[in-house]
Write a protein that holds these residues in place. Structure first.
Motif, mmCIF file in Angstrom:
data_model
loop_
_atom_site.group_PDB
_atom_site.id
_atom_site.type_symbol
_atom_site.label_atom_id
_atom_site.label_comp_id
_atom_site.label_asym_id
_atom_site.label_seq_id
_atom_site.Cartn_x
_atom_site.Cartn_y
_atom_site.Cartn_z
ATOM 1 N N PHE A 188 0.846 -1.190 0.000
ATOM 2 C CA PHE A 188 0.000 0.000 0.000
ATOM 3 C C PHE A 188 0.886 1.246 0.000
ATOM 4 C CE2 PHE A 188 0.825 -1.398 4.281
ATOM 5 C CZ PHE A 188 1.075 -0.254 5.017
ATOM 6 N N ARG A 189 0.336 2.315 -0.521
ATOM 7 C CA ARG A 189 1.049 3.593 -0.527
ATOM 8 C C ARG A 189 0.548 4.425 0.643
ATOM 9 N NH1 ARG A 189 4.625 5.651 -3.690
ATOM 10 N NH2 ARG A 189 4.972 7.898 -3.821
ATOM 11 N N TYR A 190 1.489 4.974 1.420
ATOM 12 C CA TYR A 190 1.142 5.661 2.661
ATOM 13 C C TYR A 190 2.169 6.746 2.934
ATOM 14 C CZ TYR A 190 -0.065 6.053 7.690
ATOM 15 O OH TYR A 190 -0.457 6.494 8.944
ATOM 16 N N ARG A 191 1.704 7.975 3.118
ATOM 17 C CA ARG A 191 2.577 9.106 3.400
ATOM 18 C C ARG A 191 3.720 9.218 2.393
ATOM 19 N NH1 ARG A 191 1.825 11.733 8.078
ATOM 20 N NH2 ARG A 191 4.007 12.305 8.337
ATOM 21 N N GLY A 192 3.379 9.047 1.116
ATOM 22 C CA GLY A 192 4.323 9.288 0.035
ATOM 23 C C GLY A 192 5.245 8.150 -0.326
ATOM 24 N N SER A 193 5.122 6.990 0.339
ATOM 25 C CA SER A 193 6.031 5.873 0.050
ATOM 26 C C SER A 193 5.253 4.579 -0.118
ATOM 27 C CB SER A 193 7.052 5.699 1.189
ATOM 28 O OG SER A 193 7.840 6.858 1.337
ATOM 29 N N GLU A 194 5.819 3.673 -0.908
ATOM 30 C CA GLU A 194 5.243 2.344 -1.077
ATOM 31 C C GLU A 194 5.651 1.482 0.113
ATOM 32 O OE1 GLU A 194 2.669 0.128 -3.494
ATOM 33 O OE2 GLU A 194 3.424 2.170 -3.787
ATOM 34 N N ARG A 195 4.703 0.795 0.729
ATOM 35 C CA ARG A 195 4.966 -0.015 1.919
ATOM 36 C C ARG A 195 4.629 -1.475 1.629
ATOM 37 N NH1 ARG A 195 6.896 4.113 5.557
ATOM 38 N NH2 ARG A 195 5.813 6.021 4.917
ATOM 39 N N PHE A 196 5.284 -2.381 2.374
ATOM 40 C CA PHE A 196 5.074 -3.810 2.178
ATOM 41 C C PHE A 196 4.989 -4.492 3.544
ATOM 42 C CE2 PHE A 196 7.428 -2.133 -1.396
ATOM 43 C CZ PHE A 196 6.743 -2.635 -2.494
ATOM 44 N N SER A 197 4.058 -5.423 3.660
ATOM 45 C CA SER A 197 3.913 -6.177 4.905
ATOM 46 C C SER A 197 3.782 -7.655 4.601
ATOM 47 C CB SER A 197 2.686 -5.697 5.683
ATOM 48 O OG SER A 197 2.478 -6.489 6.844
ATOM 49 N N ASN A 198 4.518 -8.469 5.351
ATOM 50 C CA ASN A 198 4.466 -9.920 5.235
ATOM 51 C C ASN A 198 3.789 -10.503 6.468
ATOM 52 O OD1 ASN A 198 6.052 -10.191 2.753
ATOM 53 N ND2 ASN A 198 7.773 -9.462 3.996
ATOM 54 N N PRO A 199 3.375 -11.779 6.422
ATOM 55 C CA PRO A 199 2.794 -12.408 7.613
ATOM 56 C C PRO A 199 3.708 -12.255 8.831
ATOM 57 C CG PRO A 199 2.448 -13.805 5.717
ATOM 58 C CD PRO A 199 3.350 -12.683 5.249
ATOM 59 N N GLY A 200 3.120 -11.888 9.944
ATOM 60 C CA GLY A 200 3.877 -11.641 11.166
ATOM 61 C C GLY A 200 3.993 -10.169 11.502
ATOM 62 N N ASN A 201 3.709 -9.302 10.513
ATOM 63 C CA ASN A 201 3.778 -7.862 10.744
ATOM 64 C C ASN A 201 2.434 -7.306 11.204
ATOM 65 O OD1 ASN A 201 6.487 -7.462 10.046
ATOM 66 N ND2 ASN A 201 5.999 -7.328 7.877
ATOM 67 N N VAL A 202 2.500 -6.130 11.813
ATOM 68 C CA VAL A 202 1.311 -5.383 12.217
ATOM 69 C C VAL A 202 1.231 -4.120 11.365
ATOM 70 C CG1 VAL A 202 0.178 -4.129 14.082
ATOM 71 C CG2 VAL A 202 1.438 -6.220 14.592
ATOM 72 N N ILE A 203 0.041 -3.851 10.821
ATOM 73 C CA ILE A 203 -0.208 -2.621 10.063
ATOM 74 C C ILE A 203 -0.801 -1.583 11.012
ATOM 75 C CG2 ILE A 203 -1.416 -1.595 8.105
ATOM 76 C CD1 ILE A 203 0.566 -3.688 7.276
ATOM 77 N N VAL A 204 -0.256 -0.363 10.998
ATOM 78 C CA VAL A 204 -0.756 0.725 11.847
ATOM 79 C C VAL A 204 -0.979 1.960 10.971
ATOM 80 C CG1 VAL A 204 -0.327 2.196 13.835
ATOM 81 C CG2 VAL A 204 0.529 -0.157 13.837
ATOM 82 N N LEU A 205 -2.235 2.250 10.683
ATOM 83 C CA LEU A 205 -2.583 3.429 9.896
ATOM 84 C C LEU A 205 -3.290 4.439 10.793
ATOM 85 C CD1 LEU A 205 -3.977 1.651 6.702
ATOM 86 C CD2 LEU A 205 -1.612 2.265 7.247
ATOM 87 N N HIS A 206 -2.772 5.648 10.810
ATOM 88 C CA HIS A 206 -3.324 6.699 11.668
ATOM 89 C C HIS A 206 -4.591 7.266 11.057
ATOM 90 C CE1 HIS A 206 -3.356 10.555 13.933
ATOM 91 N NE2 HIS A 206 -2.721 9.857 14.844
ATOM 92 N N PRO A 207 -5.530 7.749 11.869
ATOM 93 C CA PRO A 207 -6.741 8.369 11.323
ATOM 94 C C PRO A 207 -6.423 9.472 10.317
ATOM 95 C CG PRO A 207 -6.953 8.107 13.698
ATOM 96 C CD PRO A 207 -5.544 7.729 13.355
ATOM 97 N N ASP A 208 -7.227 9.507 9.259
ATOM 98 C CA ASP A 208 -7.191 10.556 8.236
ATOM 99 C C ASP A 208 -5.949 10.521 7.346
ATOM 100 O OD1 ASP A 208 -9.538 11.892 7.947
ATOM 101 O OD2 ASP A 208 -8.828 13.806 8.705
#
Length: 297
Positions: free
Chosen positions: A76-96
Motif C-alpha cells: 500500500f502507498r502511505y505518506r508518500g512511500s510504497e509499503r510492504f507487509s508480510n505475515p507476522g507484521n502489524v499494520i498501523v494506519l493513523h486516522p485521516d
C-alpha cells in the motif's frame, strides 16, 4: 526479534487456518475475493479481506486501522512511500491518512483489520493527551500483535467486554511504544468542548450542521474547535460527521436497501454525493462493497 517474527508468522497461519477455507487452499491462490465483516462492538469494526491485485483505491478513515497480514504480501502507498507487509507484521494506519491497498504477488492477499475509534484510545488516559502517531505503518511488535490477535481471532462472535477492555489497554500501550515521542497534553476545557461537539455530531448526523451550531454548544470558535478536535480525535468535525453518515449507510446497505434510499436516509444530497464520499472513505464504490461483502470466503 527473530523469535518474535517467527511466532508472529505462526500466529498468522493459525488465524488464517481458522477460516473455513484454510491456509493450505489460500497458499495455492485458490480463494475467492471477498470480505468478512464481523458484528460491530462498541464502535469497533473487524473485517477479513481476501483479494488478488488491487483491492482499494486511495481513501482514508477517521479511525485507527490496525491489521495483521495473514497470507501473501500486503502492499500500500502511505505518506508518500510504497509499503510492504508480510505475515507476522502489524499494520498501523493513523486516522485521516490516505492509503490504498493491493496484493503484492499473484498468490493474493489475506489480512484481518480492526477499525478502532480514536476516542477509545484517548479514553485510556482520560483524553488528557494527543493521539499517539506511529510514523512507520509496518511494525514488528509481539505485544501489539497479540493484543490485536485476541480480538481478531474469532470474527463469528462479539468479543467479551473484559477481553476487549484489556485488548484496548494493550493496543494503546503498543501504539504509544511505537510512536516513541511524548504526547502533548490537552486542556480540560478543550477536551470537554471536543467531546461535546462529538456527541452533537453523532446525535444529529442525518441533518445539516453548521459551524455556528458547534460554536454555540462548545464555546470555541470554529478554528480552535477544528484544531482541538483533530488533536483529540484525529480528524475534522466535518469528516467525523460524514463518517457517521457512512456508518449508517453501510448498515442500511447490509439490509438490502437501494442506493438512492440509502443516500437519502443517511443524510446525503443524492446518490452521486453518497457514492463519492463512500469511495473516498473505503476505497471502493458501495456496489463493489456489497459484492465483496456477499462474496464467499
Amino acid at each position: 526479534m527473530r523469535e518474535n517474527s517467527v511466532r508472529g508468522i505462526e500466529r498468522a497461519e493459525h488465524l488464517a487456518a481458522g477460516n473455513a477455507d484454510g491456509l493450505e487452499r489460500s497458499c495455492n491462490g485458490q480463494f475467492r475475493d471477498g470480505m468478512r465483516i464481523a458484528m460491530p462492538s462498541r464502535g469497533v469494526e473487524r473485517i477479513e479481506a481476501r483479494f488478488h491485485g488491487n483491492g482499494f483505491s486511495p481513501h482514508r478513515h477517521d479511525t485507527y486501522a490496525l491489521g495483521l497480514t495473514l497470507h501473501g504480501v500486503q502492499t500500500f502507498r502511505y505518506r508518500g512511500s510504497e509499503r510492504f507487509s508480510n505475515p507476522g507484521n502489524v499494520i498501523v494506519l493513523h486516522p485521516d491518512e490516505v492509503h490504498d491497498g493491493a496484493a503484492g504477488t499473484d498468490d493474493g492477499l489475506i489480512y484481518r483489520m480492526i477499525y478502532l475509534p480514536p476516542e477509545l484510545i484517548g479514553a485510556i488516559d482520560g483524553h488528557r493527551r494527543t493521539l499517539p502517531f506511529v510514523g512507520n505503518p509496518v511494525v514488528a511488535d509481539a505485544g501489539l500483535w497479540r493484543a490485536l490477535a485476541d480480538i481478531l481471532d474469532d470474527l463469528d462472535h462479539e468479543p467479551d467486554e473484559l477481553v476487549l477492555d484489556d485488548a484496548m489497554m494493550r493496543i494503546a500501550a503498543g501504539l504509544s511504544r511505537q510512536a516513541g515521542m511524548p504526547r502533548k497534553a490537552i486542556s480540560a476545557a478543550a477536551r470537554t468542548a471536543v467531546l461535546c461537539a462529538r456527541n452533537f455530531l453523532e446525535e444529529h448526523n442525518a441533518r445539516m450542521i453548521r459551524s455556528e451550531d458547534l460554536e454555540a454548544i462548545t464555546g470555541l470558535d470554529r478554528y480552535e474547535l477544528a484544531r482541538q478536535f483533530r488533536r483529540l480525535l484525529g480528524t475534522s468535525p466535518h469528516r467525523y460527521l460524514v463518517m457517521r453518515r457512512l456508518e449508517r449507510a453501510k448498515r442500511l446497505l447490509s439490509t438490502g436497501c437501494g442506493l438512492a434510499d440509502v443516500a437519502a436516509d443517511a443524510g446525503f444530497a443524492d446518490q452521486a454525493h453518497f457514492t463519492r464520499h463512500f469511495r473516498k472513505a473505503f476505497g471502493m464504490t458501495p456496489g463493489r462493497w456489497n459484492v465483496l461483502r456477499n462474496g464467499a470466503l
